[in-house]
Enzyme design. Sequence first.
Site, mmCIF file in Angstrom:
data_model
loop_
_atom_site.group_PDB
_atom_site.id
_atom_site.type_symbol
_atom_site.label_atom_id
_atom_site.label_comp_id
_atom_site.label_asym_id
_atom_site.label_seq_id
_atom_site.Cartn_x
_atom_site.Cartn_y
_atom_site.Cartn_z
ATOM 1 N N VAL A 1 43.565 42.732 46.561
ATOM 2 C CA VAL A 1 43.979 43.844 45.520
ATOM 3 C C VAL A 1 42.843 43.965 44.497
ATOM 4 O O VAL A 1 42.667 42.855 44.016
ATOM 5 C CB VAL A 1 45.320 43.864 45.132
ATOM 6 C CG1 VAL A 1 45.561 44.959 44.013
ATOM 7 C CG2 VAL A 1 46.448 44.060 46.379
ATOM 8 N N ASP A 2 42.338 44.873 44.012
ATOM 9 C CA ASP A 2 41.122 45.053 43.182
ATOM 10 C C ASP A 2 41.680 45.724 41.781
ATOM 11 O O ASP A 2 41.230 45.356 40.789
ATOM 12 C CB ASP A 2 39.708 45.698 43.497
ATOM 13 C CG ASP A 2 39.197 45.203 44.528
ATOM 14 O OD1 ASP A 2 39.163 43.883 44.829
ATOM 15 O OD2 ASP A 2 38.764 45.846 45.698
ATOM 16 N N ASN A 3 42.912 46.226 41.861
ATOM 17 C CA ASN A 3 43.276 47.033 40.754
ATOM 18 C C ASN A 3 45.027 46.824 40.542
ATOM 19 O O ASN A 3 45.711 47.116 41.541
ATOM 20 C CB ASN A 3 43.122 48.558 41.010
ATOM 21 C CG ASN A 3 41.684 48.807 41.008
ATOM 22 O OD1 ASN A 3 40.980 48.861 39.860
ATOM 23 N ND2 ASN A 3 41.059 49.487 42.124
ATOM 24 N N LYS B 1 40.322 44.711 37.889
ATOM 25 C CA LYS B 1 40.993 45.748 36.965
ATOM 26 C C LYS B 1 42.400 45.816 36.817
ATOM 27 O O LYS B 1 43.038 46.073 37.666
ATOM 28 C CB LYS B 1 40.513 47.225 37.363
ATOM 29 C CG LYS B 1 40.157 48.083 36.496
ATOM 30 C CD LYS B 1 39.219 47.825 35.358
ATOM 31 C CE LYS B 1 38.922 48.954 34.355
ATOM 32 N NZ LYS B 1 38.238 48.593 33.213
#
Length: 215
Positions: A36-38, A70
Site C-alpha cells: 500500500v502506498d497511500n 503517503k
Amino acid sequence: MRFILRNFTHFTRTKMPFKQPNRLTQEHANSLIDNVDNFLFDCDGVIWNWPKPIEGAVDFINKLKALNKKCFFITNNSTKTREMVLNLLAKIGITNVTLDDIVCTSWILARYLKSIDFKDKVYVIGSSAIATELDNVSIKHTGIGPNHEQIPDPGKFDYASLIKLDPEVKCVVVAFDHYFNYPKMVIGTSYARRKDCLFIATNDDAMNKQSFRRA
C-alpha cells in the site's frame, strides 16, 4: 418496573453488524505496508485522544513516512481548520506534513460553497474554525459564538416579533457548537425554511468521544 427496565434495556442494546476485528499478525502487517502506498488516518481516537497520542500511532506514521509512504489525515471534527490539525500533528511529533495532506469538514464546507460560486451569506451554528475557512474563500457569515447578550433570557424572548432575519443569508450550516441554544435553533430553522436557502451539516456525530458525552 422490572419488566419495563428489562424491556428498555432490550430495545436500546446495540447489536454489532460486523465481527470484531482481529489483530494483524506481523506477516500481514508487513504485507500491508509493502503493498500500500497511500494511508488515510482519522485523527480523534485514532492518532490521539487529545492531549495524549494513541500509543504507537506517532512511531507508526513516522515509520511510514520514512518508507516514502503517503499519509493523509482526515477528520470530521468541524472545530479544527487544516492549519490547526497541522499544528497538532507537529506537537505530538508527526512531521513532514503539508496542508495538502489534511482534509477537515470546515475546509470542505468552504471549498464546496466556493465551487458552486456561492455569493451570499451563511448562518453558521458552529465554531470559529468554520469562520476561518469561510474567510479564507471570502464568504460572508454570521451566527458564530455566544448570543446571550442579544438574547439574555431565551424563555422570555419574543421570537416572532424581535428576530430579524438577514435577507442575505442563503445557507444554514450546522456543526458542533459550544454555544448552541434554543435561539440558535429558532433562527437556523427560520432561515432553512426558505426555498432558496441551502442546508448543510458538516458531520452527524452523535457522541463527543473525547469526553464521552452526547454531542
